[in-house]
Design an enzyme around this catalytic site. Structure first.
Site, PDB file in Angstrom:
ATOM      1  N   TYR A 135       0.821  -1.209   0.000  1.00  0.00           N
ATOM      2  CA  TYR A 135       0.000   0.000   0.000  1.00  0.00           C
ATOM      3  C   TYR A 135       0.859   1.265   0.000  1.00  0.00           C
ATOM      4  CZ  TYR A 135      -3.012   3.776   1.598  1.00  0.00           C
ATOM      5  OH  TYR A 135      -3.671   4.965   1.693  1.00  0.00           O
TER       6      TYR A 135
ATOM      7  N   HIS B 162      -4.521  16.202  -3.191  1.00  0.00           N
ATOM      8  CA  HIS B 162      -4.844  16.346  -1.777  1.00  0.00           C
ATOM      9  C   HIS B 162      -4.620  17.773  -1.257  1.00  0.00           C
ATOM     10  CE1 HIS B 162      -5.170  12.084  -1.995  1.00  0.00           C
ATOM     11  NE2 HIS B 162      -5.129  11.876  -0.692  1.00  0.00           N
TER      12      HIS B 162
ATOM     13  N   ASN C   2       0.938  11.840   5.304  1.00  0.00           N
ATOM     14  CA  ASN C   2       0.162  10.953   6.168  1.00  0.00           C
ATOM     15  C   ASN C   2       0.679  11.065   7.596  1.00  0.00           C
ATOM     16  OD1 ASN C   2      -1.877   9.179   6.590  1.00  0.00           O
ATOM     17  ND2 ASN C   2      -1.093   7.573   5.264  1.00  0.00           N
TER      18      ASN C   2
ATOM     19  N   TYR D   3     -15.844  34.479  45.015  1.00  0.00           N
ATOM     20  CA  TYR D   3     -15.075  33.333  44.522  1.00  0.00           C
ATOM     21  C   TYR D   3     -13.998  33.731  43.510  1.00  0.00           C
ATOM     22  CZ  TYR D   3     -18.621  30.137  46.491  1.00  0.00           C
ATOM     23  OH  TYR D   3     -19.459  29.445  47.308  1.00  0.00           O
TER      24      TYR D   3
ATOM     25  N   ARG E  27     -11.270  34.746  45.927  1.00  0.00           N
ATOM     26  CA  ARG E  27     -10.924  33.750  46.945  1.00  0.00           C
ATOM     27  C   ARG E  27     -10.473  32.428  46.334  1.00  0.00           C
ATOM     28  NH1 ARG E  27     -15.480  31.214  50.484  1.00  0.00           N
ATOM     29  NH2 ARG E  27     -16.569  33.053  49.697  1.00  0.00           N
TER      30      ARG E  27
ATOM     31  N   PHE F  25      -1.610   7.486  11.986  1.00  0.00           N
ATOM     32  CA  PHE F  25      -1.997   8.809  11.503  1.00  0.00           C
ATOM     33  C   PHE F  25      -3.251   9.336  12.199  1.00  0.00           C
ATOM     34  CE2 PHE F  25      -3.507   5.474   8.570  1.00  0.00           C
ATOM     35  CZ  PHE F  25      -4.853   5.490   8.913  1.00  0.00           C
TER      36      PHE F  25
ATOM     37  N   GLU G 202     -12.373   5.156   5.370  1.00  0.00           N
ATOM     38  CA  GLU G 202     -11.869   5.903   6.525  1.00  0.00           C
ATOM     39  C   GLU G 202     -13.094   6.394   7.297  1.00  0.00           C
ATOM     40  OE1 GLU G 202      -9.358   8.709   4.521  1.00  0.00           O
ATOM     41  OE2 GLU G 202      -8.046   7.116   3.769  1.00  0.00           O
TER      42      GLU G 202
END
Length: 505
Positions: A52, A82, A194, A277, A280, A326, A411
């Site tokens: 791959y 991409h 990746n 608060y 404090r 990844f 995915e």
């Protein structure tokens, strides 16, 4: 010079690289690992074994075998297709961190790139030739594909870079500096994109900014405490030791130290029995937010030195395995935690601003105005702070609880870690501006007391703050004051460290 090995880069070193312009170099032993893993890829290409990302398509196309003659072409198509990021650019510091972190990951020797690839990444960082990278478009798995593709474009001579304060075409700057575009070989495009370096780089900047903000918040809260003649008894050491959180104990000690010689600080029963608060509980709230920093630091420093691409090469090339390093879930969760912690620091700061400006809650002129009624003073500064903390509440919604499938359901679970990191960055900026508003109001309030009665440390902060923002003698465009003081806080010119405590309650 910071020597990168792929395994021991720290946030402290990243701060030097990003803000101190330290150059980086590659450890010789790491370069040997790079060479070995590259030989493994070349062996796969030569033997025709199907792996791959080397000779297959990507994502849902992982079952498509690519002919040997097209293996190099495959990598360029990957980068170009991409590179579809959108939106505003990442800040230059973030993009520089991205380059350094991708370099550090590749020199671990699990990725199969050639030495020239890591050397080019090193040169980009050292030359200040930083890729222009859109900030939106990443799902946080399979890594930060879109942002890192824009980074990778620069290696092949495409895209744009930040260089000497300008944005210019990469090819133009390459010609000027004598660099040649790289031709990516098998697996190199995938190895470059990746990974989780966009969210991690953003996380590094977030951490550095948040750490400074938390120190500043303790100082500014101390000034507010003095301006409101707050009760120091709530910071008594035994109270905090009785609970046991070291961060809470440390904040209480810092406040006691900063205000140690103040004549404005009071004790319980002198003016009131208890403070609200927001005064404090400063150690409890600030301390709890500080606890997040330890968690975030641990996750970032692991991820900064992680191999996050796919597949990874082990045993000198004998074992090549596809996995999921990844996936950005660890950083996604860390950024969501940081978002909440920083938002809370802004929330309590805004409440202290309200106590400084509201005449029903103090004995100071209404809204710290030099002429109440005719002049509004700090009235709308509190509005601005309230707006920012309200915006933070929406940004603090955890990004990591969302997921959406991609690549035809191949995915099918993603981290949204980069969205979380981007939102954390905006929360940090908003919080810095809230704290800047608190400082403006605290300085003004302190002047209605006798400034000479303030602690030595607070007087010093007041003096340096007044060099940036003058006292309010009449209404003016306070937006400019807020911006100026925010930039001063970010410049880190004041020494926010605290000397050892000399007195106790």
């Amino acid at each position: 010079m910071i020597l990168l090995t792929g395994s021991d880069l720290t946030l402290k070193e990243m701060k030097k690289i990003i803000y101190g312009d330290e150059d980086v170099s590659i450890h010789p032993s790491s370069m040997e690992k790079v060479k070995k893993s590259r030989k493994a890829v070349e062996k796969i290409v030569a033997t025709g074994k199907t792996v791959y990302g080397i000779n297959t398509g990507f994502g849902k196309f992982s079952d498509v075998l690519i002919p040997d003659k097209n293996v190099d072409e495959l990598q360029l198509h990957l980068i170009r297709s991409h590179a579809c990021g959108v939106g505003e650019h990442f800040p230059v510091d973030v993009s520089k961190a991205m380059v350094v972190l991708r370099l550090n990951a590749l020199i671990k020797g699990f990725s199969g790139v050639r030495p020239c690839v890591v050397e080019r990444l090193r040169d980009l960082a050292n030359e200040g030739m930083i890729p222009v990278i859109p900030s939106q478009g990443s799902l946080g798995a399979s890594g930060d594909l879109a942002p890192l593709s824009h980074l990778a474009l620069v290696l092949v001579g495409e895209g744009e870079v930040h260089y000497k304060g300008d944005i210019r075409p990469t090819s133009e700057v390459y010609d000027e500096l004598g660099y040649k575009p790289l031709t990516l070989k098998a697996k190199e495009g995938l190895a470059l994109i990746n990974g989780t370096q966009a969210m991690t780089a953003m996380g590094v900047i977030n951490y550095i900014e948040a750490e400074r903000l938390f120190d500043q918040s303790d100082w500014i809260a101390s000034m507010t405490l003095e301006a409101l003649e707050g009760i120091i008894d709530a910071f008594y050491p035994a109270i905090h030791e009785a609970r046991g959180y070291r961060e809470q104990i440390a904040v209480a000690k810092r406040i006691r130290t900063i205000t140690s010689d103040s004549k404005l600080i009071t004790h319980q029963g002198e003016k009131r029995v208890q403070d609200a608060y927001s005064l404090r509980c400063i150690p409890q709230v600030h301390g709890a937010s500080r606890q997040s920093l330890s968690y975030v630091k641990e996750k970032l420093e692991i991820e900064m030195n992680a191999a996050t691409d796919n597949p990874l090469i082990f045993d000198d090339g004998e074992t090549i395995v596809s996995g999921g390093n990844f996936h950005g879930q660890p950083i996604a969760l860390a950024m969501d935690f940081l978002k909440i912690a920083v938002a809370e620091m802004a929330n309590i700061s805004e409440r202290r601003i309200e106590r400084l400006v509201n005449p029903q809650l103090n004995d100071l002129p209404g809204f710290l105005s030099p002429n109440p009624g005719l002049q509004s003073g700090a009235m709308i500064m509190q509005y601005a702070a309230a707006s920012l903390v309200s915006e933070n509440k929406t940004l603090a919604h955890p990004a990591s609880v969302d997921s959406i499938p991609s690549s035809a359901n191949q995915e099918d679970h993603v981290s949204m870690g980069t969205i979380g990191a981007r939102h954390a960055y905006q929360i940090v900026i908003n919080a810095q501006k809230v704290v800047a508003i608190e400082l403006i109001c605290a300085m003004q309030a302190l002047e209605y007391r006798e400034l000479k009665h303030a602690s030595t440390s607070v007087q010093k902060l007041h003096e340096e703050g007044r060099d940036v923002v003058p006292t309010i003698k009449e209404d003016r465009v306070f937006s400019k004051d807020i911006e100026a003081l925010w930039k001063w806080l970010k410049s880190d010119q004041f020494n926010w460290s605290v000397q050892e405590e000399t007195t106790t309650v």
